[in-house]
Design a protein around this motif. Sequence first.
Motif, PDB file in Angstrom:
ATOM      1  N   VAL A   1       0.845  -1.198   0.000  1.00  0.00           N
ATOM      2  CA  VAL A   1       0.000   0.000   0.000  1.00  0.00           C
ATOM      3  C   VAL A   1       0.879   1.247   0.000  1.00  0.00           C
ATOM      4  O   VAL A   1       2.055   1.195   0.342  1.00  0.00           O
ATOM      5  N   TRP A   2       0.245   2.345  -0.389  1.00  0.00           N
ATOM      6  CA  TRP A   2       0.918   3.659  -0.341  1.00  0.00           C
ATOM      7  C   TRP A   2       0.875   4.163   1.090  1.00  0.00           C
ATOM      8  O   TRP A   2      -0.150   4.172   1.739  1.00  0.00           O
ATOM      9  N   VAL A   3       2.045   4.642   1.626  1.00  0.00           N
ATOM     10  CA  VAL A   3       2.125   5.148   2.997  1.00  0.00           C
ATOM     11  C   VAL A   3       2.679   6.560   2.946  1.00  0.00           C
ATOM     12  O   VAL A   3       3.779   6.786   2.431  1.00  0.00           O
ATOM     13  N   ASP A   4       1.878   7.532   3.443  1.00  0.00           N
ATOM     14  CA  ASP A   4       2.359   8.910   3.514  1.00  0.00           C
ATOM     15  C   ASP A   4       3.171   9.177   4.777  1.00  0.00           C
ATOM     16  O   ASP A   4       4.141   9.946   4.761  1.00  0.00           O
ATOM     17  N   LEU A   5       2.779   8.561   5.899  1.00  0.00           N
ATOM     18  CA  LEU A   5       3.427   8.849   7.182  1.00  0.00           C
ATOM     19  C   LEU A   5       3.600   7.561   7.974  1.00  0.00           C
ATOM     20  O   LEU A   5       2.651   6.770   8.093  1.00  0.00           O
ATOM     21  N   LEU A   6       4.796   7.385   8.484  1.00  0.00           N
ATOM     22  CA  LEU A   6       5.085   6.269   9.391  1.00  0.00           C
ATOM     23  C   LEU A   6       5.090   6.817  10.805  1.00  0.00           C
ATOM     24  O   LEU A   6       5.886   7.697  11.154  1.00  0.00           O
ATOM     25  N   LEU A   7       4.224   6.315  11.667  1.00  0.00           N
ATOM     26  CA  LEU A   7       4.180   6.687  13.082  1.00  0.00           C
ATOM     27  C   LEU A   7       4.534   5.426  13.872  1.00  0.00           C
ATOM     28  O   LEU A   7       3.725   4.497  13.959  1.00  0.00           O
ATOM     29  N   THR A   8       5.751   5.407  14.437  1.00  0.00           N
ATOM     30  CA  THR A   8       6.221   4.166  15.048  1.00  0.00           C
ATOM     31  C   THR A   8       6.823   4.412  16.421  1.00  0.00           C
ATOM     32  O   THR A   8       7.402   5.464  16.702  1.00  0.00           O
ATOM     33  N   ASP A   9       6.627   3.415  17.279  1.00  0.00           N
ATOM     34  CA  ASP A   9       7.323   3.401  18.560  1.00  0.00           C
ATOM     35  C   ASP A   9       8.792   3.067  18.304  1.00  0.00           C
ATOM     36  O   ASP A   9       9.132   2.482  17.272  1.00  0.00           O
ATOM     37  N   VAL A  10       9.659   3.459  19.206  1.00  0.00           N
ATOM     38  CA  VAL A  10      11.090   3.198  19.018  1.00  0.00           C
ATOM     39  C   VAL A  10      11.466   1.834  19.577  1.00  0.00           C
ATOM     40  O   VAL A  10      12.080   1.002  18.913  1.00  0.00           O
ATOM     41  N   VAL A  11      11.095   1.607  20.815  1.00  0.00           N
ATOM     42  CA  VAL A  11      11.532   0.383  21.488  1.00  0.00           C
ATOM     43  C   VAL A  11      10.506  -0.718  21.219  1.00  0.00           C
ATOM     44  O   VAL A  11       9.402  -0.694  21.747  1.00  0.00           O
ATOM     45  N   MET A  12      10.911  -1.653  20.383  1.00  0.00           N
ATOM     46  CA  MET A  12      10.052  -2.797  20.051  1.00  0.00           C
ATOM     47  C   MET A  12      10.935  -4.033  19.930  1.00  0.00           C
ATOM     48  O   MET A  12      12.127  -3.927  19.618  1.00  0.00           O
ATOM     49  N   PRO A  13      10.380  -5.199  20.146  1.00  0.00           N
ATOM     50  CA  PRO A  13      11.163  -6.416  19.964  1.00  0.00           C
ATOM     51  C   PRO A  13      11.462  -6.665  18.490  1.00  0.00           C
ATOM     52  O   PRO A  13      10.780  -6.159  17.606  1.00  0.00           O
ATOM     53  N   GLN A  14      12.527  -7.404  18.240  1.00  0.00           N
ATOM     54  CA  GLN A  14      12.950  -7.839  16.908  1.00  0.00           C
ATOM     55  C   GLN A  14      13.513  -6.689  16.073  1.00  0.00           C
ATOM     56  O   GLN A  14      14.640  -6.744  15.601  1.00  0.00           O
ATOM     57  N   MET A  15      12.755  -5.603  15.874  1.00  0.00           N
ATOM     58  CA  MET A  15      13.238  -4.481  15.072  1.00  0.00           C
ATOM     59  C   MET A  15      12.844  -3.176  15.747  1.00  0.00           C
ATOM     60  O   MET A  15      11.662  -2.959  16.055  1.00  0.00           O
ATOM     61  N   ARG A  16      13.853  -2.301  15.971  1.00  0.00           N
ATOM     62  CA  ARG A  16      13.573  -1.005  16.575  1.00  0.00           C
ATOM     63  C   ARG A  16      12.888  -0.083  15.574  1.00  0.00           C
ATOM     64  O   ARG A  16      13.006  -0.254  14.356  1.00  0.00           O
ATOM     65  N   GLY A  17      12.202   0.946  16.091  1.00  0.00           N
ATOM     66  CA  GLY A  17      11.487   1.867  15.235  1.00  0.00           C
ATOM     67  C   GLY A  17      12.403   2.675  14.346  1.00  0.00           C
ATOM     68  O   GLY A  17      12.065   2.978  13.192  1.00  0.00           O
ATOM     69  N   ASP A  18      13.596   3.076  14.846  1.00  0.00           N
ATOM     70  CA  ASP A  18      14.496   3.867  14.015  1.00  0.00           C
ATOM     71  C   ASP A  18      15.051   3.027  12.859  1.00  0.00           C
ATOM     72  O   ASP A  18      15.235   3.514  11.737  1.00  0.00           O
ATOM     73  N   ALA A  19      15.289   1.716  13.120  1.00  0.00           N
ATOM     74  CA  ALA A  19      15.758   0.847  12.046  1.00  0.00           C
ATOM     75  C   ALA A  19      14.661   0.665  10.991  1.00  0.00           C
ATOM     76  O   ALA A  19      14.913   0.628   9.780  1.00  0.00           O
ATOM     77  N   LEU A  20      13.418   0.537  11.467  1.00  0.00           N
ATOM     78  CA  LEU A  20      12.278   0.418  10.550  1.00  0.00           C
ATOM     79  C   LEU A  20      12.174   1.662   9.666  1.00  0.00           C
ATOM     80  O   LEU A  20      11.963   1.566   8.441  1.00  0.00           O
ATOM     81  N   ALA A  21      12.321   2.860  10.287  1.00  0.00           N
ATOM     82  CA  ALA A  21      12.213   4.105   9.517  1.00  0.00           C
ATOM     83  C   ALA A  21      13.301   4.183   8.449  1.00  0.00           C
ATOM     84  O   ALA A  21      13.064   4.630   7.323  1.00  0.00           O
TER      85      ALA A  21
END
Length: 756
Positions: free
Chosen positions: A703-723
Amino acid sequence: MRGGASVCATTPTSTGRGGPRGETVSTQGPRESIPEASVGVLNEPNSTLLEYIAEAFIAFDSAGRFTYVNPEAERILERPRETLLGRVVWDVFPEVRGSVFEHHYQLVLANRQPLMYEARLGRRGPWLEVRVYPRPDGIGVFLRDITARKQSEEALRLRDRALAASHSGILITDALLEDNPIIYCNPAFERITGYTADEVLGRNSLFLHGHDTDPEVRESIRQAMRQGQPFTGTILNYRKDGTPFWSELAISPIRDESGRVTHFVGVMCDVTEQRRALEAMRFQAHLLNIVDQAVIAVDGQGMIRYWNQYAEQLYGWSAAEVLGTNARDIILPDSATADTKKILMHLRDGRRWSGEFMVRRRDGTIFPVFVTTYPIFDEAGEVAGMVGVAVDISDRKRLEAQLIHAQRMESVGRLAGGVAHDFNNLLTAIAGYTSVIEAMLPPNHPVLEDVQALQQVAHRAGHLTRQLLAFARKQTMEPVPLNLNDLVADLGPIFRRLLSEEIELIVHPAPDLGVVRADPVQLEQVLVNLVVNARDAMPAGGKLTIETANVTIGLPDAERHIDLAPGNYVLITVSDTGSGMSPAVKEHAFEPFFTTKEEGRGTGLGLSTCYGVVKQHGGHIWFYSEEGYGTTFKIYLPRSDEQPGARAEQEARDALPVGSETVLVVEDEEMLRAIAARTLRSLGYTVYEAGSGDEALAIASTVWVDLLLTDVVMPQMRGDALAEQLQARLPHTKGRLRSGNTDAVPFKHLTRRTKR
């Protein structure tokens, strides 16, 4: 003769000339050597003249019988003449047989020539000059007491032997001659200087001096000799081979009967080795005095024998005051008994000991030192004393206490931050759902008040979590260049409303105060907390003083605080004249939920919030408090080179913006993810939800995503790495990171990816 002693030595020895035994110094044979006056009376034994002469005279016939004894002879022989006249000398004095007297008696009778010799009357008797003359019917003997002369001669011989045997160099100069030439030097002088007597006799002693000889000492010697005065001092001389040596020199004038100086005698001792040893000792003493350690030596009885300069500074006693006193009475408190026993046990075994030790200053204060003791052994290998080297560890102990306190605060901070983070997630969900419910209810709905009450409770709980996060240094900061004088001035009306009329507020702003980079809202909270605490400590009134100043912390001051670095700071001081804190309260002052106020008047988070905010700003907070005298808090904030701007007014909150973009919400907490998605959908956004980074990437690939709103501290993959990954795939996608833990948010993401 004196209790049976012979006229001559009673232990005769060989004359070396083949004659009988006797102690003879010299003999004379020629008649011409005999005074004519004596010869003239030889044939007149009853002459009145012989009765009054100062010499003893004895006449013997050829058979050896006494025929005349004058009064002086009676005195010398210690026999009255009546007991001697007519008797044979060998019968009266049998020990004379075989003596030097008999030898000379027989010699004169046989040769009819006069003789003179010297002999001693007995082992301890006087020395006599004996003159023997032939007479027609026998011999005549004159005796003269020469003991005084013999003693003088022996004293001269003893002097000569002493001068020759002396280890000190001795020289004698003639003061009556113009250049004071040397007329005598002993063997030690030759040995010390390397010159022979022939090389120095007739020369002035100044030839021993060289280019490094102190000219002032040389002039002092000249002046003393010119004035006929003694001189004592140390001088650098030179040997014959050119090597220098130090000598202790003593010069004394010798005067004649009229008081005129006729000679000078100089005594020199080679003290080169002693001087080197002394210089080495002085150098060692200097080393012991420049070290920042107290060095003390005691003997076997505990008496202080050495006390260096640092010991004087450390304990407050001068060396002159403590040398010879017992160390126990000077520096050991009563509580040191157990430690003293440990030291003594090691010393008895000849072992060193190291450890911490409590000692006492002159003013009675007790403080800790780290001491190492070393046994001192005597020549027999027995322990004869001890050397102790002590270092004041008061600062180290204080830093250790600060470190322990900081570690404890860090541990509590981690716990508080973790609890606040989890609790904040729950509050976020509660606040979010109550907001949704409130928006869905009409204004007159009976449940609306209950929902609003829930929101107020959530808001109050959120305030507590923010205080905990502030203590844990996990609040989000919005630092700006700030002048603390402006901050204090803006807070002035608030302070006056908080304080009672009995409390006097005094503000001393420093001119040209430096700028700090800080979050003004958080610093306002710090100052308000300190003012409230000061107010509560002065229920009957007092003074509250707020001061600002520019300070520079040097290395010595920084070393006294474990978390304070050297540099330029802006200092803000808050002082009160209240009740102060006890030592037990001071120990826990910054800990969260610790309070001395009655229930309901405080949460115990005020000072812990101040501590966390200051630390998060890279600053240092320190306080001094004494019961009954008040408390002073000092806050050091790093000085900034930036210029302060106008403080922005708080923006009024507008209605939440609506939109139609697509938002991808990534949150591992299902409840938070749900409320965020629901809120965004209510505002018109298209929302996709993901519980992990992998799930978010899978959604974004379809899907098309205009904005990513993510938590930073998460298991497996951090939010900054995801961004990072998502932006690499979809450059058009914006990112916004959110977290209740500021430590988890990389700074680059807070500055580059927080815009929508």
